[in-house]
Design a protein around this motif. Structure first.
Motif, PDB file in Angstrom:
ATOM      1  N   MET A  50       0.845  -1.200   0.000  1.00  0.00           N
ATOM      2  CA  MET A  50       0.000   0.000   0.000  1.00  0.00           C
ATOM      3  C   MET A  50       0.878   1.247   0.000  1.00  0.00           C
ATOM      4  SD  MET A  50      -2.727   1.333   2.882  1.00  0.00           S
ATOM      5  CE  MET A  50      -3.805  -0.082   2.654  1.00  0.00           C
ATOM      6  N   ALA A  51       0.552   2.191  -0.869  1.00  0.00           N
ATOM      7  CA  ALA A  51       1.306   3.437  -0.930  1.00  0.00           C
ATOM      8  C   ALA A  51       1.100   4.230   0.356  1.00  0.00           C
ATOM      9  CB  ALA A  51       0.859   4.259  -2.136  1.00  0.00           C
ATOM     10  N   LYS A  52       2.165   4.872   0.827  1.00  0.00           N
ATOM     11  CA  LYS A  52       2.079   5.654   2.049  1.00  0.00           C
ATOM     12  C   LYS A  52       1.328   6.956   1.794  1.00  0.00           C
ATOM     13  CE  LYS A  52       4.433   2.654   4.350  1.00  0.00           C
ATOM     14  NZ  LYS A  52       4.486   1.648   3.292  1.00  0.00           N
ATOM     15  N   SER A  53       0.633   7.417   2.824  1.00  0.00           N
ATOM     16  CA  SER A  53      -0.161   8.643   2.719  1.00  0.00           C
ATOM     17  C   SER A  53       0.728   9.865   2.574  1.00  0.00           C
ATOM     18  CB  SER A  53      -1.042   8.791   3.957  1.00  0.00           C
ATOM     19  OG  SER A  53      -1.694  10.049   3.962  1.00  0.00           O
ATOM     20  N   LEU A  54       0.284  10.809   1.761  1.00  0.00           N
ATOM     21  CA  LEU A  54       0.987  12.082   1.594  1.00  0.00           C
ATOM     22  C   LEU A  54       0.447  13.148   2.548  1.00  0.00           C
ATOM     23  CD1 LEU A  54       1.122  12.281  -2.332  1.00  0.00           C
ATOM     24  CD2 LEU A  54       2.854  11.376  -0.768  1.00  0.00           C
ATOM     25  N   HIS A  55      -0.457  12.765   3.447  1.00  0.00           N
ATOM     26  CA  HIS A  55      -1.134  13.741   4.311  1.00  0.00           C
ATOM     27  C   HIS A  55      -0.872  13.480   5.792  1.00  0.00           C
ATOM     28  CE1 HIS A  55      -3.491  13.534   0.530  1.00  0.00           C
ATOM     29  NE2 HIS A  55      -3.587  14.840   0.696  1.00  0.00           N
ATOM     30  N   THR A  56       0.226  12.806   6.103  1.00  0.00           N
ATOM     31  CA  THR A  56       0.472  12.382   7.477  1.00  0.00           C
ATOM     32  C   THR A  56       1.183  13.437   8.313  1.00  0.00           C
ATOM     33  OG1 THR A  56       0.723  10.144   6.584  1.00  0.00           O
ATOM     34  CG2 THR A  56       1.400  10.472   8.857  1.00  0.00           C
ATOM     35  N   LEU A  57       2.006  14.272   7.685  1.00  0.00           N
ATOM     36  CA  LEU A  57       2.880  15.166   8.443  1.00  0.00           C
ATOM     37  C   LEU A  57       2.146  16.103   9.401  1.00  0.00           C
ATOM     38  CD1 LEU A  57       5.670  16.163   9.143  1.00  0.00           C
ATOM     39  CD2 LEU A  57       5.614  17.625   7.105  1.00  0.00           C
ATOM     40  N   PRO A  58       1.066  16.789   9.004  1.00  0.00           N
ATOM     41  CA  PRO A  58       0.413  17.695   9.968  1.00  0.00           C
ATOM     42  C   PRO A  58      -0.061  16.981  11.235  1.00  0.00           C
ATOM     43  CG  PRO A  58      -0.345  18.173   7.743  1.00  0.00           C
ATOM     44  CD  PRO A  58       0.448  16.898   7.656  1.00  0.00           C
ATOM     45  N   VAL A  59      -0.656  15.790  11.092  1.00  0.00           N
ATOM     46  CA  VAL A  59      -1.126  15.047  12.258  1.00  0.00           C
ATOM     47  C   VAL A  59       0.044  14.658  13.153  1.00  0.00           C
ATOM     48  CG1 VAL A  59      -2.188  12.882  13.011  1.00  0.00           C
ATOM     49  CG2 VAL A  59      -3.244  14.214  11.183  1.00  0.00           C
ATOM     50  N   LEU A  60       1.108  14.143  12.555  1.00  0.00           N
ATOM     51  CA  LEU A  60       2.276  13.743  13.343  1.00  0.00           C
ATOM     52  C   LEU A  60       2.907  14.949  14.027  1.00  0.00           C
ATOM     53  CD1 LEU A  60       4.291  11.471  14.122  1.00  0.00           C
ATOM     54  CD2 LEU A  60       5.636  12.149  12.114  1.00  0.00           C
ATOM     55  N   PHE A  61       3.082  16.030  13.283  1.00  0.00           N
ATOM     56  CA  PHE A  61       3.781  17.205  13.822  1.00  0.00           C
ATOM     57  C   PHE A  61       3.029  17.835  14.986  1.00  0.00           C
ATOM     58  CE2 PHE A  61       4.536  21.803  13.888  1.00  0.00           C
ATOM     59  CZ  PHE A  61       5.905  21.834  14.056  1.00  0.00           C
ATOM     60  N   PHE A  62       1.732  18.066  14.833  1.00  0.00           N
ATOM     61  CA  PHE A  62       0.984  18.761  15.883  1.00  0.00           C
ATOM     62  C   PHE A  62       0.777  17.887  17.117  1.00  0.00           C
ATOM     63  CE2 PHE A  62      -0.690  21.328  12.178  1.00  0.00           C
ATOM     64  CZ  PHE A  62       0.036  22.467  12.505  1.00  0.00           C
ATOM     65  N   ASN A  63       0.623  16.582  16.926  1.00  0.00           N
ATOM     66  CA  ASN A  63       0.478  15.713  18.090  1.00  0.00           C
ATOM     67  C   ASN A  63       1.782  15.583  18.867  1.00  0.00           C
ATOM     68  OD1 ASN A  63      -2.341  14.791  18.091  1.00  0.00           O
ATOM     69  ND2 ASN A  63      -1.853  13.899  16.116  1.00  0.00           N
ATOM     70  N   LEU A  64       2.890  15.409  18.174  1.00  0.00           N
ATOM     71  CA  LEU A  64       4.179  15.378  18.861  1.00  0.00           C
ATOM     72  C   LEU A  64       4.476  16.721  19.525  1.00  0.00           C
ATOM     73  CD1 LEU A  64       6.462  13.379  16.369  1.00  0.00           C
ATOM     74  CD2 LEU A  64       5.616  12.603  18.590  1.00  0.00           C
ATOM     75  N   SER A  65       4.110  17.806  18.847  1.00  0.00           N
ATOM     76  CA  SER A  65       4.342  19.141  19.413  1.00  0.00           C
ATOM     77  C   SER A  65       3.574  19.318  20.714  1.00  0.00           C
ATOM     78  CB  SER A  65       3.919  20.222  18.414  1.00  0.00           C
ATOM     79  OG  SER A  65       4.722  20.196  17.247  1.00  0.00           O
ATOM     80  N   GLY A  66       2.313  18.888  20.708  1.00  0.00           N
ATOM     81  CA  GLY A  66       1.511  19.009  21.916  1.00  0.00           C
ATOM     82  C   GLY A  66       2.096  18.219  23.071  1.00  0.00           C
ATOM     83  N   GLU A  67       2.507  16.978  22.808  1.00  0.00           N
ATOM     84  CA  GLU A  67       3.073  16.163  23.872  1.00  0.00           C
ATOM     85  C   GLU A  67       4.378  16.752  24.395  1.00  0.00           C
ATOM     86  OE1 GLU A  67       1.686  13.623  25.437  1.00  0.00           O
ATOM     87  OE2 GLU A  67      -0.098  13.816  24.166  1.00  0.00           O
ATOM     88  N   MET A  68       5.189  17.327  23.510  1.00  0.00           N
ATOM     89  CA  MET A  68       6.424  17.965  23.957  1.00  0.00           C
ATOM     90  C   MET A  68       6.126  19.134  24.892  1.00  0.00           C
ATOM     91  SD  MET A  68       9.627  19.557  21.796  1.00  0.00           S
ATOM     92  CE  MET A  68       8.838  21.074  21.294  1.00  0.00           C
ATOM     93  N   LEU A  69       5.152  19.957  24.534  1.00  0.00           N
ATOM     94  CA  LEU A  69       4.807  21.109  25.359  1.00  0.00           C
ATOM     95  C   LEU A  69       4.200  20.673  26.692  1.00  0.00           C
ATOM     96  CD1 LEU A  69       3.384  23.416  22.569  1.00  0.00           C
ATOM     97  CD2 LEU A  69       5.435  23.850  23.928  1.00  0.00           C
ATOM     98  N   TYR A  70       3.416  19.595  26.709  1.00  0.00           N
ATOM     99  CA  TYR A  70       2.856  19.097  27.967  1.00  0.00           C
ATOM    100  C   TYR A  70       3.972  18.765  28.961  1.00  0.00           C
ATOM    101  CZ  TYR A  70      -1.550  18.264  25.384  1.00  0.00           C
ATOM    102  OH  TYR A  70      -2.698  18.395  24.636  1.00  0.00           O
ATOM    103  N   VAL A  71       4.965  18.017  28.478  1.00  0.00           N
ATOM    104  CA  VAL A  71       6.048  17.593  29.370  1.00  0.00           C
ATOM    105  C   VAL A  71       6.887  18.791  29.804  1.00  0.00           C
ATOM    106  CG1 VAL A  71       8.099  16.141  29.598  1.00  0.00           C
ATOM    107  CG2 VAL A  71       6.111  15.283  28.359  1.00  0.00           C
ATOM    108  N   LEU A  72       7.234  19.666  28.861  1.00  0.00           N
ATOM    109  CA  LEU A  72       8.035  20.839  29.216  1.00  0.00           C
ATOM    110  C   LEU A  72       7.316  21.705  30.241  1.00  0.00           C
ATOM    111  CD1 LEU A  72       9.484  21.954  25.755  1.00  0.00           C
ATOM    112  CD2 LEU A  72      10.715  20.861  27.642  1.00  0.00           C
ATOM    113  N   ASP A  73       6.036  21.936  30.030  1.00  0.00           N
ATOM    114  CA  ASP A  73       5.259  22.754  30.954  1.00  0.00           C
ATOM    115  C   ASP A  73       5.264  22.124  32.352  1.00  0.00           C
ATOM    116  OD1 ASP A  73       3.337  24.818  31.725  1.00  0.00           O
ATOM    117  OD2 ASP A  73       1.818  23.240  31.662  1.00  0.00           O
ATOM    118  N   GLN A  74       5.046  20.822  32.420  1.00  0.00           N
ATOM    119  CA  GLN A  74       5.002  20.155  33.717  1.00  0.00           C
ATOM    120  C   GLN A  74       6.356  20.179  34.408  1.00  0.00           C
ATOM    121  OE1 GLN A  74       6.288  17.107  34.997  1.00  0.00           O
ATOM    122  NE2 GLN A  74       5.061  17.150  36.855  1.00  0.00           N
TER     123      GLN A  74
END
Length: 343
Positions: free
Chosen positions: A1-25
């Protein structure tokens, strides 16, 4: 199956959120002055949502290697005047990736990935609520996200989820609260819950239909081993709507006693699995994204920066290797939070 060309925004914003959660805490746990901690978070958010970076993130492209994704988040974490040592960054990134992997696997339907992403964006907005400029940038990312994914069909969302799982394949860092809550095995694999709400539009298990000549000829019912419930409400994609699910929310705000302290329990360093390959032009675009993030903030002078050991056992030259699986250890007083809050 060909890989999706629309994955980056979901990956980037979810990883970004988790990074900020940990840094804030961790900034709060180490009693960093509020003004300094807020500036760290605001500087990082400003780099994440800079206009040129958003344009690159929302450009359809192959999802590229873990090394390149890690490079982007290394640069993001240092786009403020805070400096993390390598050990802190390693553990921070492990927490980010394992949290997002677990959330992706818990999604009842591929379309839920959008709701998880919006939960992260909602929490990021709250972190910078006192900055009209940054709130407007996060809202702009929300608008772009809706437009970007509005025409994807069910199969394309499934392909997107498949591409994300391929990206996280063979990442099995052990997280203590998941281990203690029996949501993770000792080898790092997740134990997914059975029962509960089904995907919206799906039938609740318990009925067998027999078909003959295109019509139902017989119906039998049974009692499933685990209770299931129907999901009637669709999560809102509006700016301030009800997302319905809790995946992607900031758990450190839900439970104040949750500590993101990470310890490296002696373990072997597993060889990295093969990366997802992308086109040459795609790699150039992603390298440009890393360059944009790295240059989004003017470099601070040595007098302006402060170095933070994010976790209690972080020492640059400690790299113990033995025969067990690498472990990321979060230390809460109670450990039932992670799975119960996510479901």
């Amino acid at each position: 199956m060909a890989k999706s060309l629309h994955t980056l925004p979901v990956l980037f914003f979810n990883l970004s959120g988790e990074m900020l959660y940990v840094l804030d805490q961790r900034l709060k746990a180490q009693n960093i002055l509020d003004d300094k901690a807020n500036k760290v978070l605001c500087d990082i958010v400003e780099s994440m949502f800079e206009e040129k970076c958003l344009m690159q993130i929302f450009d359809p492209q192959m999802l590229l290697s873990r090394k390149e994704v890690r490079t982007v988040f290394d640069k993001l974490s240092h786009s403020s005047f805070m400096r993390l040592n390598p050990s802190s960054m390693d553990k921070l990134y492990d927490l980010m990736t394992m949290a997002v992997k677990y959330q992706v696997m818990l999604c009842k339907a591929p379309e839920d990935l959008l709701l998880v992403t919006l939960n992260h964006l909602d929490a990021i907005r709250e972190m910078v609520i006192n900055s009209d400029k940054l709130v407007a940038s996060v809202n702009d990312a929300h608008r772009r996200l809706r437009v970007y994914y509005k025409d994807l069909n069910n199969g394309e969302f499934q392909n997107l989820r498949h591409t994300l799982l391929f990206f996280f394949q063979d990442l099995h860092k052990r997280v203590s609260i998941l281990l203690r809550d029996k949501a993770q095995l000792s080898d790092g694999h997740f134990v997914l819950p059975v029962g509960g709400p089904v995907a919206r539009g799906a039938d609740v298990p318990g009925t067998i239909r027999y078909w003959e000549g295109g019509v139902v000829s017989k119906i039998e019912t049974f009692v499933p081993a685990q209770p299931f419930t129907a999901s009637d409400n669709a999560g809102s994609l509006e700016l301030f709507g009800d997302r319905v699910i809790n995946l992607g929310t900031n758990l450190y705000n839900i439970r104040k006693d949750l500590d993101a302290t990470v310890e490296s329990i002696p373990g072997s360093h597993m060889p990295p699995p093969p990366d997802i390959g992308g086109s040459r032009s795609g790699k150039e675009e992603f390298n440009l994204l890393a360059h944009l993030i790295g240059s989004a903030k003017a470099s601070s002078s040595a007098a302006d920066t402060f170095k933070l050991h994010l976790f209690n056992d972080d020492f640059d030259d400690e790299r113990t290797v033995t025969g067990s699986v690498p472990t990321v250890d979060i230390k809460p007083d109670k450990v039932s939070l992670y799975t119960s809050a996510l479901l």
